[in-house]
Structure formats: structure tokens, C-alpha cells
Design an enzyme around this catalytic site. Structure first.
Site, PDB file in Angstrom:
ATOM      1  N   ASP A   1       4.252  -4.601   3.391  1.00 15.71           N
ATOM      2  CA  ASP A   1       3.673  -3.366   3.930  1.00 15.71           C
ATOM      3  C   ASP A   1       4.837  -2.569   4.502  1.00 15.71           C
ATOM      4  O   ASP A   1       5.471  -1.802   3.791  1.00 15.71           O
ATOM      5  CB  ASP A   1       2.608  -3.757   4.973  1.00 15.71           C
ATOM      6  CG  ASP A   1       1.838  -2.585   5.516  1.00 15.71           C
ATOM      7  OD1 ASP A   1       2.376  -1.468   5.529  1.00 15.71           O
ATOM      8  OD2 ASP A   1       0.687  -2.773   5.962  1.00 15.71           O
TER       9      ASP A   1
ATOM     10  N   HIS B   1       2.520   5.170  12.899  1.00 17.00           N
ATOM     11  CA  HIS B   1       1.288   5.949  12.655  1.00 17.00           C
ATOM     12  C   HIS B   1       1.296   7.349  13.282  1.00 17.00           C
ATOM     13  O   HIS B   1       0.233   7.918  13.538  1.00 17.00           O
ATOM     14  CB  HIS B   1       0.046   5.175  13.114  1.00 17.00           C
ATOM     15  CG  HIS B   1      -0.293   4.019  12.209  1.00 17.00           C
ATOM     16  ND1 HIS B   1      -1.449   3.272  12.344  1.00 17.00           N
ATOM     17  CD2 HIS B   1       0.357   3.475  11.147  1.00 17.00           C
ATOM     18  CE1 HIS B   1      -1.493   2.323  11.405  1.00 17.00           C
ATOM     19  NE2 HIS B   1      -0.403   2.429  10.676  1.00 17.00           N
TER      20      HIS B   1
ATOM     21  N   ASP C   1       5.931   2.949   7.378  1.00 10.92           N
ATOM     22  CA  ASP C   1       4.634   2.353   7.043  1.00 10.92           C
ATOM     23  C   ASP C   1       3.832   3.303   6.180  1.00 10.92           C
ATOM     24  O   ASP C   1       3.247   4.247   6.680  1.00 10.92           O
ATOM     25  CB  ASP C   1       3.889   2.049   8.349  1.00 10.92           C
ATOM     26  CG  ASP C   1       2.512   1.463   8.107  1.00 10.92           C
ATOM     27  OD1 ASP C   1       2.190   1.137   6.948  1.00 10.92           O
ATOM     28  OD2 ASP C   1       1.741   1.334   9.074  1.00 10.92           O
TER      29      ASP C   1
ATOM     30  N   HIS D   1       0.841  -1.204   0.000  1.00 11.67           N
ATOM     31  CA  HIS D   1       0.000   0.000   0.000  1.00 11.67           C
ATOM     32  C   HIS D   1       0.869   1.245   0.000  1.00 11.67           C
ATOM     33  O   HIS D   1       2.033   1.197   0.375  1.00 11.67           O
ATOM     34  CB  HIS D   1      -1.033  -0.034   1.120  1.00 11.67           C
ATOM     35  CG  HIS D   1      -0.564   0.305   2.500  1.00 11.67           C
ATOM     36  ND1 HIS D   1      -0.630   1.575   3.012  1.00 11.67           N
ATOM     37  CD2 HIS D   1      -0.069  -0.465   3.500  1.00 11.67           C
ATOM     38  CE1 HIS D   1      -0.205   1.565   4.266  1.00 11.67           C
ATOM     39  NE2 HIS D   1       0.158   0.343   4.585  1.00 11.67           N
TER      40      HIS D   1
ATOM     41  N   GLU E   1      -5.283   1.526   2.424  1.00  8.19           N
ATOM     42  CA  GLU E   1      -5.084   0.340   3.264  1.00  8.19           C
ATOM     43  C   GLU E   1      -5.320   0.706   4.717  1.00  8.19           C
ATOM     44  O   GLU E   1      -5.906  -0.042   5.487  1.00  8.19           O
ATOM     45  CB  GLU E   1      -3.660  -0.199   3.091  1.00  8.19           C
ATOM     46  CG  GLU E   1      -3.394  -1.524   3.825  1.00  8.19           C
ATOM     47  CD  GLU E   1      -2.874  -1.379   5.249  1.00  8.19           C
ATOM     48  OE1 GLU E   1      -2.726  -2.400   5.934  1.00  8.19           O
ATOM     49  OE2 GLU E   1      -2.626  -0.240   5.698  1.00  8.19           O
ATOM     50  N   GLU E   2      -4.841   1.904   5.087  1.00  9.06           N
ATOM     51  CA  GLU E   2      -4.892   2.293   6.498  1.00  9.06           C
ATOM     52  C   GLU E   2      -6.323   2.375   7.016  1.00  9.06           C
ATOM     53  O   GLU E   2      -6.597   2.039   8.160  1.00  9.06           O
ATOM     54  CB  GLU E   2      -4.168   3.634   6.701  1.00  9.06           C
ATOM     55  CG  GLU E   2      -2.654   3.575   6.425  1.00  9.06           C
ATOM     56  CD  GLU E   2      -1.890   2.735   7.439  1.00  9.06           C
ATOM     57  OE1 GLU E   2      -2.527   2.094   8.291  1.00  9.06           O
ATOM     58  OE2 GLU E   2      -0.648   2.716   7.375  1.00  9.06           O
TER      59      GLU E   2
HETATM   60 ZN   LIG Z   1       0.842  -0.226   6.493  1.00 10.55          ZN
END
Ligand SMILES: [Zn+2]
Length: 722
Positions: A435, A541, A370, A360, A407-408
Site C-alpha cells: 500500500d 490522507h 498513500d 491500490h 481501497e480508501e
Molecule cells: Zn492506502
């Protein structure tokens, strides 16, 4: 985990130069295998692989990552679209037949998020505080969105607070034992132990009216080590964003389970919003430990159980109150266009058979680790493929590279694509996911059991920056971790442990959920794998998962980016041209046999003398193992009708599909699903195990029959192919 002393000893001797690495260790030499199974002309394949492996460049990966992470690019934003165009251009430059696929999705961004302490008097907290450290070049960009949980509803609630540890069912049960009423309260829970969407799911079962999810320094902050920017761990104000969709029910666009949200899908085909079943009804929002601290520090009520104590400098109590919090969440829900990028190289012999390779691209903020460490590595794999194509090389099967969006929020881009192409994907060979490609130096992988050996073989063909092969270093780090009894530090499928160990070899984990392999494996039965490389990574995140963090802590030389580009590309290239597919169904049958044995044991403990018989399921698992073993002989001898053998090998995974799991028909795989109460971690033979967990013996019996039939179908598929 089962592991013999002998194996451990031999292994330790092999690695002595590194294991005692006080003085600079001598690098292991890299000796790639000179043979390769599944190919009539192994020499030609090895030559092509060598040409491919020479291309992926650390320097270019760095350049991709810098460009991809130059601005926050949450799904559906103009900056996200720009990253799609960048990837499209790179796919095209490599000679892929590439396009952008749009979908129209129901999702939210935050309009206004407020969390205020309103009682007792004298306690002040007006959050969320903007994420900030002494020195970070990316934190002040005005396009950074306030931290929020995707798919939380809007809401305006004021209530007393309770502390509910990780928000698991056993945590709420414990509160009840302590005499603490959850009904009508706002639960503050910490991240970890399960998928965050499970937390509001469980909290709402217990009658809570709101959920605050905070990052405890115990789990990824100063308790682990120095915090950013001094070290790699979570600083005080950093917030973990994330989706709270019930992805254990179904992922993707909430309004289109089972069908693709293409832009011209008529509204009549969508589920009306009041009938959607994968969204929580209670407002949920994330906080940093800087903001959570005044709430937790002032809770009354009993002391929390000692295992619930985190690393904040006071004794945690569970409440309820006297802290009262006002949560005001205004979410901006709207139809949002998202952008998948798809690039294909048509197969020369079997164009209908796809090998799909996805990562993603969308990020909560900058997403250096990420997911764009994966995107940068993917683009270098594509670069390698492009150079190979220039030499006249062609894959026998069609290679499909994919750069997923959203995706998140809930595996949306991949799910919609898989639903759109369900028919074509019935002939797919494999799906390779990546990922988080690089959060540090420790390689890991998860896959269906039939691909575990294949992944080990691939990892032997790629050099590690530490010397030797990726395989040797992979083995070294897992052995070291075992000895230290240390847990993996990464929130990623790549470092997940398998439920059972049936082989004395480096362990490949099981696929639960939390990334884009879910629709391919668990909805469509495409054999899948996920790879990554982990390390000390505390900025997950948050705004600090950015290029500055990455170049300081993640992979300063981009040598691991190069490694992952090679492994990921080789996974794909080798699979695409195998004369005889490499799936190992003996391993698969053996693992399932262990799952059945464990479930039998649990059933006996749960139901006593009334436990149903597991004999037929056990017999079917043995039959599969035996058929798999026989098939391996056929595969290695390259005997029989190759087309028929390959067809059987491709169809066996799909034979595990059933009409759907009880209460969640979108999940059709009888062996693997995300756990209803874990979300990330796999529940194996989920129909049976969850029926036992619910103490429902009639459902256990019914699900045993469903499982047994699926196992027999799979065994028969193999038997007929030989
Ligand atoms: Zn991810």
C-alpha cells in the site's frame, strides 16, 4: 519482547560503522545469497532474478509517480479512471494480458460539510477551513474535495461537546467515572490508537449524536517535528480524511457482503440499504487541529486525565459544553463505477495456481505516499517482469498483478475481486500486498507466520540504498528502535509488531486490517504478506500527501522506490516458480501455540476456576508445529511427491477457515481478524479472545472447539501431504 543479550551484542558489533554514524559511515558491501531453497535448478532461478533486479528504475518510478499524482483522483472520479488507463497501458507494454474490471458501488462524496461553534458567545469557528500552507504547488486545485469521512451518513445535529480522547471503550468508561454524560452529545476524539471507524461505533454505543475526529499535533504534527513545508509533519490546517465503515464487520460494497458488485448484478441480490450492518448511523467528520483548537480550548467540566492531554497549548478539559457545535453534513450517496486493473501472465505448468500481487491506486487527494508510492514501485516491478518475459522466461504459476480501486472507502476493489473469483482463489498460492511503499527509508513487513522466513530471504537478495542488503538495514533499524524504545511513526501494516516473538531474527508483524490483503487472507484463506517502508510522515490522507512533499521528504532520489519495486517483484517472481513451496508451518504452529497460551492465561484471570480447559487447543497447536517441522524436512530434501507436497502446503492455510466469527460471518479465518475495537491491529485467535473479552465462558468454550478443529484440520492436511 523476548530478546537475548547475546543476540543484541553480536548484532551491534556488526553494525558499528552505522550505529556510530556521526562521521560519514562506510557503506556495507552487498553480498547476495548464492543459494536458494525450493528450486531444483537454483542457478537458473538466480540468473533470472539477477536479470529482473537490474530493471526497476528510480527515474522511471519518479515519472510514474509524477503522472499518477498530477491530479486528485478519488475512487470513481474521471481522474481516477485516467490513472486506471495509465496502469493498463503499462501492464500491456510489459506483455501482461490486462483488462479493466468495473464494479458498481454504493458510496459517498461530500456535497456540503459544515462544522460551526454556536455557543458560548465569543467563541468563533466556522469550519472546515480549507487546507493551506505558505507554499505548496498542489493545494489550490479546485478538484480537491472538502475533507470528509467516507460512509458517514448525512446529518444535521447541534449539541454540547465532550472530549473523549481516542474514542476507545476505556475512554468512554473513564468519562462515566468522571460523571460526564455522553448521551446526546457530540464527541470530539483524536485520531490514533484504533481504526477511525471504531470511533463512531463506540461513540454510538454510548449514545453520542455526532463525532468529530481531529488530528492532534501530539500524534503527527508540530510536537513530532517541523511541519510542512519546512518539515514532514502535519501543518495546522491539514485534515486526515478516511473511511468510517465498520470494516471489522465486513469490507467492500456495503450492499454486497460475500458477493461481487459486478455492474450487471441485479438489485434483488443486494442488501437493502436499511438492512446494511457495516455503516455508522451517527454523522462523523474530520477536522484539522486549527479548527479543533477553539472547541477544545473552551470546553469546561473536569480536567481531562493527564494521558489525554495532547500538544495544543492549553489544558484539555472533557466538557460537557459549554461549547456547542452545529454539524451539517450533506453527503452525496450514489452508485459509483470503480476501476480495478488486472494483468496476468499465464503459468507454464500450473496455470490454475495464482500468485497475486496487489496495490491500490485510488487516493483521498493526490496520494503520493498513500498509495501511489506503491503504484509507481509496482509499475517498475511489472517493467522488470516484462523484460524477463522478453528473454523467453516463463513463470510456472500464473502471476496476477492488480491495481485496486476504492481501497480508501473500504477495501472495495480488492474485496469485490476476491468475492468474484473465490472459486479460482481456492488454488491461489499467495497474495502480496503493498500500500504505502515508501514514506521514508525504514523497511518493514507483516505476514502470516508461514511466510515470515520467506520475506526475510527475499530481503537478503535486494541491495539497500544505505549499503548492504535490505535485510541488514531492516535489522539495523529495528534494533535501533528497540534500544531507543521508540515507536514506529507510520500508520501502516508494514511497521506493525507481531503479537509474539518466537524467533531470534528481524520481526515480521501480524496482519490485522486496513489494507487489501484482508479479503484474500481473512475471507478466503490465501497466505498473505504486506510490505512497506516508513519514516517521518505527517501528511497522511491530506492534500499535502503530494509529489512536492514526496520529492522533498519521502524519497528525493527515488532509491527506495527502486528498492521496493525489487522486493515486491522478487516476492512474486520467486514464489511463482518454486518447485517446492517455501511455507514454514513449524513457525506457524509455534506462534499459534503462544497465542493459545496467552489466551489460556487471560481466560484464567477472567473466569477463575470456571475457566475452560485449553489442553486440546494446545495439543492441536503442538501437532501442527510438529507436522510443520516434519514437512520442512520433506521440503528441504525435495523428497516425496512434489505435487502432493505443494498441494498440502497450499491447502493448510485454507484449513484454518471456519464458517465465520461470531457476529461477523464474512470473517472466516480462525487465527487472524481485525479487532472489533482496534480495527487495524490484528486480534489473534479472534473467536476465543473476543469471547474472553466479552466474559462469555460458554462462547469461549464453543470457540475453543472451533479453533481446535481448525488446527487439527491444518495439521492433518500437512501430515497427509508427506
Ligand atoms: Zn492506502
Amino acid at each position: 519482547m523476548k530478546r537475548t543479550f547475546a543476540a543484541l551484542l553480536v548484532f551491534t558489533l556488526n553494525l558499528s560503522p552505522i550505529a556510530h554514524g556521526q562521521q560519514p559511515a562506510e557503506k556495507l558491501p552487498f553480498n547476495p545469497p548464492t543459494t536458494i531453497s525450493g528450486y531444483q535448478n537454483a542457478a537458473a532461478e538466480l540468473q533470472a532474478e539477477k536479470a529482473f533486479l537490474a530493471v526497476p528504475s528510480a527515474e522511471l518510478a519518479k515519472e510514474h509517480l509524477r503522472i499518477l499524482t498530477s491530479a486528485p483522483h478519488v475512487a470513481g472520479s474521471p481522474e481516477d479512471k485516467k490513472t486506471a488507463e495509465y496502469v493498463l497501458q503499462k501492464y500491456k507494454e510489459a506483455g501482461l494480458d490486462a483488462y479493466i474490471q468495473e464494479y458498481k458501488i454504493w458510496m459517498n462524496t461530500p456535497a456540503e460539510i459544515k462544522v460551526d461553534v454556536v455557543a458560548p458567545e465569543g467563541v468563533m469557528m466556522h469550519g472546515p477551513t480549507r487546507e493551506h500552507v505558505s507554499d505548496d504547488p498542489y493545494q489550490d486545485d479546485l478538484r480537491v474535495l472538502t475533507a470528509y469521512n467516507a460512509f458517514s451518513p448525512s446529518g444535521d445535529v447541534t449539541a454540547d461537546v465532550i472530549y473523549a480522547n481516542y474514542g476507545r471503550p476505556e475512554d468512554f468508561k473513564k468519562l462515566k467515572e468522571l460523571g460526564v454524560e455522553a448521551k446526546g452529545k457530540i464527541a470530539i476524539v483524536r485520531y490514533g490508537a484504533n481504526f477511525r471507524g471504531v470511533k463512531p461505533f463506540v461513540a454510538s454505543e454510548y449514545g453520542c449524536v455526532g463525532v468529530i475526529i481531529y488530528s492532534d499535533p501530539w500524534d503527527d504534527g508540530y510536537y513530532k517535528g517541523d511541519k510542512y513545508p519546512k518539515g514532514p509533519w502535519r501543518p495546522d490546517t491539514a485534515v486526515q480524511r478516511g473511511s468510517v465503515q465498520y470494516l471489522f464487520r465486513y469490507p467492500g460494497d456495503p450492499t454486497t457482503p460475500g458477493i461481487a458488485s459486478v455492474p450487471d448484478l441485479p438489485d434483488s441480490k443486494r442488501t437493502p440499504l436499511d438492512q446494511v450492518t457495516d455503516l455508522t448511523k451517527i454523522p462523523t467528520t474530520p477536522l484539522s487541529y486549527a479548527d479543533a483548537s477553539p472547541i477544545l480550548a473552551n470546553l469546561g467540566g473536569p480536567e481531562s486525565p493527564r494521558e489525554w492531554q495532547g500538544a495544543l497549548p492549553f489544558t484539555y478539559h472533557v466538557g460537557a459544553g459549554p461549547v456547542k457545535v452545529h454539524m451539517l453534513l450533506k453527503q452525496n450517496y450514489q452508485w459509483t463505477t470503480i476501476y480495478d486493473v488486472i494483468g496476468m501472465v499465464k503459468g507454464s505448468e500450473f496455470p490454475q495456481q495464482w500468485v497475486i500481487t496487489g496495490n491500490h491506486r485510488d487516493a483521498w487527494v493526490y496520494g503520493a505516499v498513500d498509495p501511489n508510492s506503491g503504484t509507481a514501485a509496482q509499475l517498475e516491478a511489472v517493467h522488470g517482469l516484462g523484460e524477463l518475459l522478453k528473454t523467453g522466461w516463463k513463470p510456472k504459476r500464473t502471476i496476477v498483478f492488480a491495481s485496486w480501486d476504492a481501497e480508501e472507502e473500504g477495501l472495495i476493489g480488492s474485496t469485490e475481486f476476491a468475492e468474484q473469483h473465490a472459486d479460482e482463489l481456492r488454488q491461489a498460492v499467495a497474495y502480496f500486498n503493498m500500500d504505502v511503499a515508501v514514506a521514508g527509508p525504514d523497511f518493514g513487513a507483516s505476514s502470516v507466520p508461514s511466510l515470515k522466513q520467506y520475506l526475510r530471504e527475499i530481503s537478503k537478495a535486494v541491495p539497500s540504498p544505505k549499503g548492504g542488503s535490505v535485510y541488514e538495514q531492516w535489522k539495523a533499524t529495528t534494533e535501533k528502535r528497540d534500544k531507543e524504545k521508540a515507536k514506529s511513526t507510520q500508520a501502516g501494516a508494514a511497521s506493525r509488531e507481531p503479537v509474539v516473538v518466537t524467533k531470534q531474527d528481524v520481526r515480521v508483524g501480524d496482519l490485522g486490517s486496513g489494507s487489501d490483503y484482508t479479503p484474500f487472507l481473512q475471507h478466503l484463506g490465501v497466505p498473505s504478506a504486506d510490505i512497506g517502508s516508513s519514516g517521518p510522515y505527517g501528511v497522511y490522507h491530506s492534500v499535502f500527501d503530494n509529489f512536492a512533499w514526496f520529492t522533498k521528504f519521502g524519497d528525493p532520489t527515488f532509491a527506495y522506490e527502486q528498492q521496493m519495486a525489487r522486493v515486491y517483484g522478487l516476492d512474486t517472481i520467486r514464489m511463482a516458480s518454486e518447485d517446492v513451496l517455501p511455507f514454514n508451518y513449524e513457525d506457524y504452529g509455534k506462534e499459534i501455540g503462544e497465542y493459545v497460551k496467552a489466551a489460556d492465561q487471560k481466560s484464567k484471570e477472567t473466569f477463575g476456576a470456571k475457566s475452560p480447559s485449553f489442553a486440546n487447543a494446545q495439543k492441536a497447536a503442538s501437532r501442527l508445529e510438529k507436522a510443520g517441522a516434519q514437512m520442512l524436512l520433506t521440503q528441504s530434501g525435495m523428497k516425496g511427491n512434489t505435487a502432493r507436497v505443494n498441494q498440502a502446503l497450499r491447502d493448510t492455510e485454507r484449513a484454518f477457515l471456519i464458517d465465520g466469527l461470531p457476529d461477523r460471518p464474512w470473517f472466516k479465518h480462525s487465527i487472524y481478524a481485525p479487532g472489533k475495537y482496534t480495527g487495524y491491529a490484528a486480534v489473534v485467535i479472534p473467536g476465543v479472545n473476543e469471547a474472553i473479552d466479552a466474559s462469555d465462558s460458554a462462547l469461549t468454550l464453543e470457540q475453543l472447539k472451533v479453533l481446535t478443529d481448525a488446527l487439527n484440520r491444518a495439521a492433518e492436511t500437512l501430515e497427509k501431504g508427506m
